[in-house]
Design an enzyme around this catalytic site. Sequence first.
Site, PDB file in Angstrom:
ATOM      1  N   CYS A 117     -41.855 -39.699   1.121  1.00 22.62           N
ATOM      2  CA  CYS A 117     -41.068 -40.261   2.216  1.00 22.62           C
ATOM      3  C   CYS A 117     -41.974 -40.641   3.386  1.00 22.62           C
ATOM      4  O   CYS A 117     -41.892 -41.752   3.925  1.00 22.62           O
ATOM      5  CB  CYS A 117     -40.006 -39.244   2.633  1.00 22.62           C
ATOM      6  SG  CYS A 117     -38.841 -39.831   3.864  1.00 22.62           S
ATOM      7  N   CYS A 118     -42.866 -39.719   3.792  1.00 25.16           N
ATOM      8  CA  CYS A 118     -43.804 -40.050   4.878  1.00 25.16           C
ATOM      9  C   CYS A 118     -44.707 -41.216   4.481  1.00 25.16           C
ATOM     10  O   CYS A 118     -45.034 -42.057   5.321  1.00 25.16           O
ATOM     11  CB  CYS A 118     -44.670 -38.840   5.228  1.00 25.16           C
ATOM     12  SG  CYS A 118     -43.864 -37.579   6.233  1.00 25.16           S
ATOM     13  N   CYS A 200     -38.994 -36.754  12.736  1.00 23.79           N
ATOM     14  CA  CYS A 200     -37.714 -37.105  12.123  1.00 23.79           C
ATOM     15  C   CYS A 200     -36.803 -35.872  12.083  1.00 23.79           C
ATOM     16  O   CYS A 200     -37.266 -34.750  11.861  1.00 23.79           O
ATOM     17  CB  CYS A 200     -37.944 -37.597  10.708  1.00 23.79           C
ATOM     18  SG  CYS A 200     -38.977 -39.058  10.589  1.00 23.79           S
ATOM     19  N   CYS A 203     -36.886 -33.105   9.324  1.00 24.53           N
ATOM     20  CA  CYS A 203     -38.145 -32.369   9.166  1.00 24.53           C
ATOM     21  C   CYS A 203     -38.623 -31.746  10.471  1.00 24.53           C
ATOM     22  O   CYS A 203     -39.798 -31.410  10.598  1.00 24.53           O
ATOM     23  CB  CYS A 203     -39.231 -33.318   8.643  1.00 24.53           C
ATOM     24  SG  CYS A 203     -38.781 -34.154   7.127  1.00 24.53           S
ATOM     25  N   CYS A 226     -48.045 -35.822   8.843  1.00 26.93           N
ATOM     26  CA  CYS A 226     -47.366 -36.805   7.979  1.00 26.93           C
ATOM     27  C   CYS A 226     -48.366 -37.671   7.220  1.00 26.93           C
ATOM     28  O   CYS A 226     -48.030 -38.244   6.184  1.00 26.93           O
ATOM     29  CB  CYS A 226     -46.458 -37.704   8.818  1.00 26.93           C
ATOM     30  SG  CYS A 226     -47.334 -38.718  10.036  1.00 26.93           S
TER      31      CYS A 226
HETATM   32 FE1  SF4 Z   1     -39.378 -38.720   5.807  1.00 30.29          FE
HETATM   33 FE2  SF4 Z   1     -39.455 -36.354   7.057  1.00 30.29          FE
HETATM   34 FE3  SF4 Z   1     -41.687 -37.858   6.834  1.00 30.29          FE
HETATM   35 FE4  SF4 Z   1     -39.687 -38.596   8.440  1.00 30.29          FE
HETATM   36  S1  SF4 Z   1     -41.015 -36.752   8.654  1.00 30.29           S
HETATM   37  S2  SF4 Z   1     -40.809 -39.915   7.078  1.00 30.29           S
HETATM   38  S3  SF4 Z   1     -37.868 -37.921   7.237  1.00 30.29           S
HETATM   39  S4  SF4 Z   1     -40.507 -36.858   5.163  1.00 30.29           S
END
Ligand code: SF4
Length: 230
Positions: A117-118, A200, A203, A226
Amino acid sequence: MHTGSAVTITRAPLPRADIDALCARFEDAHPTAIIRWAVEQFGSGLCMTTSFADTMLIDLATSVEPDIEVIFLDTGFHFAETIQTQRRAQARYALNLQVVRPPPDAADVWADGSDACCGDRKVRPLDDALLDGHTAWMSGLRRADSRGRAGTPIVEVDRRGLVKVNPIATWTDEQVATYSADCGVIVNPLASEGYESIGCWPCTDPPALGADRRAGRWAGLDKTECGIHL
Ligand code: SF4
């Protein structure tokens, strides 16, 4: 899931000796002096990033170059308070703001895990934005942020081959508080609810008492960054 290509380094970094000399020169310098050097050195090839936890670096940078390009990674998972801070900053500073968004097929934290996701929502979008005509960028990293950031240099060459400048790397919490109060820096409302580092919402938790301010990021996972600063 987005499958971006690996970063291609196309620019020669500054020689190691130049980086070392700049770090020594700026160790006791005010951030404004560091930013002024970066603006003079890189001109329109310079940009900065923000997470809208506050506007301290924006305040410092726009006092030197009001039109500096500001990059914000809108992951699609920000707190409403962060978007509210973005809007307040835009209104106050008339920002030259580039909001970078992930592709429609970006990985999802629940379905794909936080690294994927990151990668899709932060790392590759920032790679693409930075490598689109920039030679240098500035971030708000501080050595006081966490143990993992204790060695943050003031000037470095990142993995993209770009010069990365961290003008407030040496600033203590007290210096930040003083500057924020004196200059009326906009602070994300979540800070007053115990969120010492704001990312985010899926998280980010407030850190435990006495822990690193970033300890609430990816709480329970063996993950502290991240990836955009690695
Ligand atoms: Fe995705 Fe969490 Fe990374 Fe944001 S901090 S991009 S929600 S994994």
